[in-house]
Write a protein that holds these residues in place. Structure first.
Motif, short mmCIF file in Angstrom:
data_model
loop_
_atom_site.label_atom_id
_atom_site.label_comp_id
_atom_site.label_asym_id
_atom_site.label_seq_id
_atom_site.Cartn_x
_atom_site.Cartn_y
_atom_site.Cartn_z
N GLU A 41 0.92 -1.18 0.08
CA GLU A 41 -0.02 0.07 0.06
C GLU A 41 0.98 1.25 0.03
OE1 GLU A 41 -3.15 -0.36 -0.50
OE2 GLU A 41 -3.11 -2.61 -0.06
N GLU A 42 0.22 2.26 0.15
CA GLU A 42 0.85 3.60 0.00
C GLU A 42 1.63 3.80 1.08
OE1 GLU A 42 -2.17 6.80 -0.07
OE2 GLU A 42 -0.69 8.24 -1.06
N ASP A 43 1.53 3.39 2.39
CA ASP A 43 2.36 3.55 3.11
C ASP A 43 3.61 2.48 3.37
OD1 ASP A 43 1.19 1.10 3.81
OD2 ASP A 43 0.02 1.75 5.83
N GLY A 44 3.61 1.75 2.46
CA GLY A 44 4.82 0.83 2.31
C GLY A 44 4.73 -0.56 2.91
N ASN A 45 3.36 -0.74 3.49
CA ASN A 45 3.30 -2.04 4.14
C ASN A 45 2.42 -2.93 3.27
OD1 ASN A 45 4.76 -1.25 6.57
ND2 ASN A 45 2.94 -0.16 7.29
N TRP A 46 2.40 -4.12 3.55
CA TRP A 46 1.50 -4.97 3.15
C TRP A 46 0.64 -5.72 4.07
CZ3 TRP A 46 3.41 -10.18 3.51
CH2 TRP A 46 4.67 -10.20 3.63
N TYR A 47 -0.67 -5.92 3.80
CA TYR A 47 -1.42 -6.46 4.76
C TYR A 47 -2.02 -7.75 4.60
CZ TYR A 47 -1.59 -1.52 6.38
OH TYR A 47 -0.89 -0.45 6.82
N GLN A 48 -1.76 -8.35 3.45
CA GLN A 48 -2.32 -9.66 3.17
C GLN A 48 -1.46 -10.87 3.18
OE1 GLN A 48 -5.44 -10.74 -0.15
NE2 GLN A 48 -4.18 -9.03 -1.01
N LEU A 49 -1.66 -11.90 3.96
CA LEU A 49 -0.71 -13.10 3.80
C LEU A 49 -0.83 -13.54 2.37
CD1 LEU A 49 -1.54 -14.65 7.35
CD2 LEU A 49 0.63 -13.97 6.40
N PRO A 50 0.30 -13.88 1.93
CA PRO A 50 -0.04 -14.53 0.51
C PRO A 50 -0.36 -15.94 0.90
CG PRO A 50 2.45 -14.40 1.03
CD PRO A 50 1.76 -13.54 2.15
N VAL A 51 -1.47 -16.43 0.21
CA VAL A 51 -2.14 -17.67 0.22
C VAL A 51 -2.12 -18.47 -1.19
CG1 VAL A 51 -4.12 -19.09 0.76
CG2 VAL A 51 -3.23 -17.33 2.26
N ARG A 52 -2.15 -19.71 -1.37
CA ARG A 52 -2.09 -20.50 -2.57
C ARG A 52 -0.79 -19.83 -3.17
NH1 ARG A 52 -6.84 -21.37 -5.16
NH2 ARG A 52 -5.71 -21.62 -6.85
N VAL A 53 0.38 -19.93 -2.55
CA VAL A 53 1.78 -19.72 -3.18
C VAL A 53 2.08 -20.80 -3.99
CG1 VAL A 53 4.07 -18.99 -2.54
CG2 VAL A 53 1.99 -18.40 -1.23
N GLN A 54 2.61 -20.00 -5.20
CA GLN A 54 3.30 -20.92 -6.32
C GLN A 54 4.69 -20.61 -6.82
OE1 GLN A 54 -0.53 -21.37 -8.22
NE2 GLN A 54 0.18 -19.62 -9.55
N LYS A 55 5.44 -21.48 -7.00
CA LYS A 55 7.14 -21.09 -7.23
C LYS A 55 6.80 -20.63 -8.82
CE LYS A 55 10.74 -23.48 -5.36
NZ LYS A 55 10.71 -24.76 -4.44
N GLU A 56 6.06 -21.26 -9.71
CA GLU A 56 6.11 -20.56 -10.90
C GLU A 56 4.62 -20.22 -11.14
OE1 GLU A 56 7.10 -24.04 -13.47
OE2 GLU A 56 8.23 -24.51 -11.87
N ARG A 57 4.71 -19.12 -12.01
CA ARG A 57 3.63 -18.28 -12.28
C ARG A 57 2.63 -19.39 -13.19
NH1 ARG A 57 2.86 -13.24 -11.47
NH2 ARG A 57 5.08 -12.70 -11.31
N ILE A 58 1.59 -19.78 -12.61
CA ILE A 58 0.69 -20.75 -13.48
C ILE A 58 -0.70 -20.41 -13.35
CG2 ILE A 58 2.25 -22.97 -13.25
CD1 ILE A 58 0.08 -24.00 -11.03
#
Lengths: 291, 306, 528
Positions: free
Chosen positions: C156-173
């Protein structure tokens, strides 16, 4: 009694009309009923029309073995019965005084009431109110916020106003107080409308999934309609609302299962109507009392 | 004169004391569940940022009203809403009454009960199911309607992608779904008519048609007028979910209504101020409509809401 | 008179009861006392502890309290999840109520990036990046999987992120991809299409063999099919356009208004041709899932833009009528400029958010630890593979494979055990995913990875709240217009000879103004 010729023609036309209406309103139901007892392939290949094809009960067994389904059913019954009584009580207590012509403040209260049909503060304030009352995850959140439907009050009031003033005057002369007049004279005369409004309230609560969605967090209290909605709705709504659909939303349940759930949830409330119809006997009360 | 009037008022208050006790509970209910949450309306006049202060940051006056009142798209959508409501009212309102009257002419008690029960079946299908039925009936590849049309004309109609068909589809499916249900009230009212009146009329030699005109219709007139007044007041409240599931961009020109427009606007942002303002605008119009209808009802008939 | 005063008093009391502060903080009560120290053991807590979670409940695998994976999770961590299941169809509504009312459970699952932005500024959400030191496994995953770019997209604008990445994958599929009836193409000696022109010829041939079919169909509105096909034409459309028609071209490094571009016109012309010749189902913009799936299973359509894995469900019914019925993934066909593409994807498909209030709870550290646990190998195994012997087996070489009844579709692991669940399966195991796919699909995926066909999402724009409101207004009237026109061009209701008038009208609706705003914002945030 001899019917005129034109009336005979009308009668034939009427019967044909009614037959058509019966068919077009009944057919989707029959179709779904047949689907629910058919095999998935038969449904997919459009082989089901009136009767089940490859008769089987698998759709029903897979639903009735779900504990959430029965739990939901129990909740729905509880909400519907208590909510209907509460709703009827409040509706009558609001409608009756307003039906008395010389009730002081009648006009103000009427306008005060009608105003709420159109203006509401939205969902969040209501949610905060219910939450402050400590009603989140309780039955009250389901049955109270929608207990009075103004439409019902106005309809009931109209009916009450049709009760002959003479009967009420007679009651007053007999020394009945106003509540006794309501319970001894007005209510017995108003069975058709009380039955009708009772049905309206019951059906509304039976079908209400939205209050449950908003006010309940734990699924122990979910009504069965929420369960139904999830099965039938799938991801149609997500896509319709313009949101991108993700991979978890694209699996659709078999149509047989959807049909079976619809049957199981609809039939009980449908069965209520015939019981109410017995109050719809023509000219039942006013004539009999006069006589 | 003045004193007498006060005395009379006092007497009436005393007479209805018990009824006040009765009505106090519903009034508390109305205050608590309808009026208290109304403070949410302030949002229409306040700058609101999603997620921040629920009732907005600061007053902006009529900013949001100006925003949509000067927006061309809004007026197009408003016109759609109005047209759909008016057509819907003209068609959907009288049909249940006619149905109830026709049903009343069916002599056999059992068929009457049966038809009545069946006619209100569609009321119990949820909107998704109804839309599913509509789509499969009208489908050019599998739908029965198109098969019939093709048999006669050799062509198929893409009902759901033709702006001209939308209103017809919407209104007829509404009639189908709610005719039986809305008729219940009239059927209940019909059962309130005194049988002796019919007997007297028959002795006078009035035929069935005359009986209907002179006894049946006046008998249910109060119900008709109340329902009509309320229907006019509620006509802008269109079944939003049904439109959402039925429409697609290609038929926006007829199918896009206020609710869907506001919904699309706020879908990825909690655009609460804007939607509250539009809602308030809609409520005001509804109230005016109801008020006017009621005024006419009071002036020209014996029945009205107040 | 007295009554009226009483009423007024009552109203006033109720009013204040409602709006007094404190209302917004009435979250969960504290669950356990925090007397014991956290031990070295893997369990999060010695004493059983309970966290609450808002959960999107899919009817196809309805939530069950006694799913074996959840039991196993409790065994491993000593944490019980108190799940608040919400029907998926209405999850957005419920999530919005929950976030707006401040009555937020410990974890809110399945959140969308666009929505989180709205709430981030309000301070009701926990900035995850500030607590990375307490979440070693998450930090490791970010590095190993190379999530930095994608995380920048949710910053976000304040430089923070507020969401835990979920369904993470190594390759962009992207598992929504081109599928086709391989048995029929083989039977009629039709080559697997390589270009959009090939798709046309193949469809044409199939149509001549099966005149009552429509070789391509679609569900979920036109936005769905457009978003998948547009990248092959070197543009974006449908769901791929989220900023009022603008998208970021990573090669040109600029924001482009898609709806009036040449590429977009090519795309519409291709659709128009397909539709005119009966190769694209005229119902493609309005079909619902039931009829759509019916068309697939009864052989009325041959090319699908569907989610891989769905074909297994189709087999279960379709093969009873036609035992050869086979659906296979294919490489997305090339567009006129030789591009191949599918719908954009992130390296994580969705998120979880945590309310800021938990930072003051005694159980805060344990909650972070518990969340971090989902990024451990144990959790990946549990929620991607399931439980050994129930859903998978380990071969002598140490490689894992699903049991045959799982692969054949007889036993649905998601429904029966809770594994491979979209909410809990925080880290995607590529091996598990591939184990599920046919050889052809595996090959197609390898090819897709090699050719890099999955575009990333547009970078995040950081407008101020007021700018966002203004943009939204322009966007909505632009969207209304060009989406309507898009369909009219496809259906032939609007002639392509009027393209210039259409371009002009987009201008009138504010496309240039919006572009200016986007460029200003983009420059500003890059100079920061």
């Amino acid at each position: 009694m001899q019917d005129s010729k034109s009336y005979k023609i009308f009668k034939t036309f009427n019967v044909i009309c009614m037959a058509c209406i019966t068919f077009i309103t009944l057919y989707p139901f029959i179709y779904m009923f047949a689907q629910s007892f058919s095999s998935a392939q038969a449904v997919i290949n459009n082989r089901v029309h009136f009767l089940p094809v490859d008769f089987n009960l698998s759709a029903y067994t897979s639903i009735i073995t779900e504990s959430r389904f029965w739990n939901g059913y129990r909740n729905t019954l509880l909400f519907t019965t208590t909510g209907t009584f509460l709703g009827l009580f409040l509706t009558v207590s609001l409608a009756y005084p307003l039906s008395r012509d010389d009730f002081p403040g009648k006009d103000v209260i009427l306008k005060f009431m009608v105003f709420t049909m159109f203006f509401s503060g939205g969902l969040i304030p209501l949610y905060l109110l219910v939450s402050n009352l400590g009603w989140i995850d309780t039955i009250w959140a389901i049955i109270v916020p929608n207990a009075i439907i103004i439409f019902n009050v106005l309809v009931m009031r109209t009916f009450f106003m049709g009760i002959p003033q003479a009967l009420i005057d007679a009651g007053e002369i007999d020394g009945l107080n106003q509540l006794q007049i309501l319970s001894h004279i007005v209510i017995p005369l108003s069975k058709p409308i009380i039955a009708t409004i009772g049905l309206f309230i019951a059906v509304q609560i039976w079908n209400d999934w939205f209050s449950a969605l908003i006010f309940l967090n734990m699924d122990d209290l979910y009504p069965v309609t929420l369960f139904l909605r999830n099965i039938v709705m799938g991801s149609q709504m997500t896509a319709a609302s313009g949101q991108a659909v993700d991979s978890s939303a694209v699996t659709t349940l078999p149509q047989t299962l959807q049909a079976a759930t619809i049957m199981l949830v609809t039939i009980p409330i449908l069965a209520v109507y015939p019981f109410i119809q017995k109050y719809f006997v023509q000219g039942m009360m006013i004539g009999s009392i006069k006589g | 004169m003045h004193t007498l009037n006060t005395k009379n008022n006092f007497w009436r208050l005393k007479k209805y004391g018990l009824l006040y006790c009765l009505i106090i509970l519903p009034i508390v209910y109305l205050v608590l569940f309808k009026y208290v949450p109304m403070y949410g309306i302030v949002l229409a006049f306040r700058q609101h940022y999603p997620g921040r202060a629920i009732f907005g940051e600061h007053w902006v006056g009529l900013k949001y009203f100006k925003m949509f009142l000067t927006d061309n798209t809004f007026w197009k959508v408003f016109k759609n809403t109005l047209l759909l409501s008016i057509f819907n009212l003209i068609i959907s309102f009288p049909i249940p009454i006619i149905f109830a009257l026709m049903l009343n002419e069916i002599k056999s008690k059992n068929s009457k009960k049966f038809i009545q029960t069946v006619s209100y079946l569609p009321r119990f299908f949820s909107t998704v199911v109804v839309v599913g039925i509509i789509k499969s009936l009208l489908s050019p590849s599998t739908g029965i309607v198109n098969e019939v049309i093709q048999f006669f004309t050799g062509d198929k109609i893409l009902f759901l992608s033709e702006p001209g068909w939308f209103r017809t589809i919407y209104i007829f499916s509404d009639v189908w779904q709610f005719m039986g249900w809305n008729a219940i009230l009239y059927i209940a009212a019909l059962s309130g008519i005194d049988n002796q009146q019919y007997e007297a009329a028959m002795i006078d030699g009035a035929n069935r048609w005359k009986q209907t005109i002179h006894i049946t219709i006046p008998g249910i007139m109060p119900t008709i007028i109340i329902c009509f007044t309320l229907a006019v007041g509620n006509m802008l409240m269109i079944g939003f979910e049904k439109v959402l599931l039925l429409y697609s961009p290609i038929i926006y020109s007829t199918a896009d209504i206020l609710q869907t427009f506001v919904f699309r606007m706020g879908i990825d942002q909690g655009h609460f101020s804007y939607s509250t303002a539009v809602g308030l605008f809609q409520s005001l119009i509804s109230l005016v409509l109801l008020w006017t209808t009621n005024w006419f009802a009071r002036k020209y008939t014996d029945y009205s809401l107040w | 008179m007295r009554k009226r005063n009483l009423l007024r008093l009552l109203t006033a009391i109720l009013f204040f009861a409602v709006i007094t502060p404190g209302v917004f903080a009435n979250g969960q009560k504290e669950k356990t006392s925090d007397s014991e120290k956290i031990t070295e053991s893997k369990a999060i807590s010695n004493k059983p502890i309970e966290f609450t979670m808002l959960y999107s409940d899919n009817a196809s695998y309805g939530y069950k309290k006694d799913w074996i994976t959840l039991q196993k999770m409790t065994e491993l961590t000593n944490v019980t999840l108190k799940i608040q299941p919400v029907p998926e169809a209405d999850y957005t509504t419920k999530r919005r109520i929950v976030l707006n009312s401040g009555n937020i459970p410990d974890i809110v699952s399945k959140t969308l990036a666009s929505e989180v932005t709205d709430y981030a500024a309000s301070g009701i959400l926990l900035p995850i990046n500030k607590y990375l030191d307490k979440m070693p496994n998450l930090s490791r995953t970010i590095k190993e999987f190379g999530l930095e770019d994608d995380l920048r997209n949710i910053t976000e604008e304040d430089g923070n992120w507020y969401q835990l990445p979920v369904r993470v994958q190594k390759e962009r599929i992207q598992n929504q991809t081109w599928l086709y009836r391989s048995d029929l193409l083989e039977k009629h000696n039709i080559e697997v299409p390589q270009t959009m022109e090939d798709v046309y010829t193949a469809a044409k041939k199939l149509k001549s063999i099966y005149p009552d079919s429509y070789p391509i169909t679609n569900r979920f509105t036109a936005d769905n099919v457009l978003s998948v096909i547009a990248p092959s034409f070197g543009t974006r459309a449908g769901w791929g356009l989220t900023s009022g028609g603008y998208w970021f071209d990573p090669e040109k490094k600029e924001w482009i208004f898609a709806p009036t571009s040449v590429e977009f016109k090519n795309l519409l012309q291709w659709f128009n041709k397909m539709l005119k010749e009966g190769l694209l189902d005229p119902e493609f913009a309005t079909l619902d899932s039931n009829v759509y799936e019916q068309k697939i299973m009864t052989g009325k359509t041959f090319f699908m833009l569907d989610w891989l894995g769905n074909e297994k469900r189709y087999y279960a019914t379709a093969r009873k009528e036609d035992p050869d019925f086979t659906i296979t993934a294919m490489l997305p066909p090339k567009g006129p400029d030789g591009d191949r593409g599918v719908r954009q994807a992130n390296k994580f498909a969705m998120g979880w958010v945590i309310p800021a209030r938990v930072a003051n709870e005694k159980y805060f550290d344990r909650l972070l630890q518990f969340i971090d646990w989902f990024y451990t190998d144990d959790a990946v195994e549990l929620f991607a593979w399931g439980v050994e012997g129930v859903t998978f087996k380990t071969d002598a070489d140490g490689s894992k494979h699903y049991l045959p009844q799982v692969l054949s579709g007889e036993f649905d692991p998601t429904k029966e055990t809770g594994t491979l669940n979209n909410v809990f399966n925080v880290v995607y195991d590529m091996d598990a995913y591939m184990d599920f796919q046919s050889k052809e699909a595996q090959a197609a995926f390898k090819e897709m990875a090699k050719e890099n066909v999955v575009p990333a999402f547009d970078p995040k724009l950081l407008p101020t709240a007021d700018e966002r409101e203004e943009m939204k207004m322009i966007q909505s009237s632009l969207d209304n217009y060009f989406k309507q026109k898009t369909e009219e061009f496809i259906f032939g209701k609007e002639s392509f000879s009027n393209w210039e008038a259409y371009e002009k009208e987009c201008q009138n609706k504010g496309s240039a103004k919006l572009g200016e705003m986007i460029n200003t914002i983009w420059k500003r945030q890059n100079n920061k």
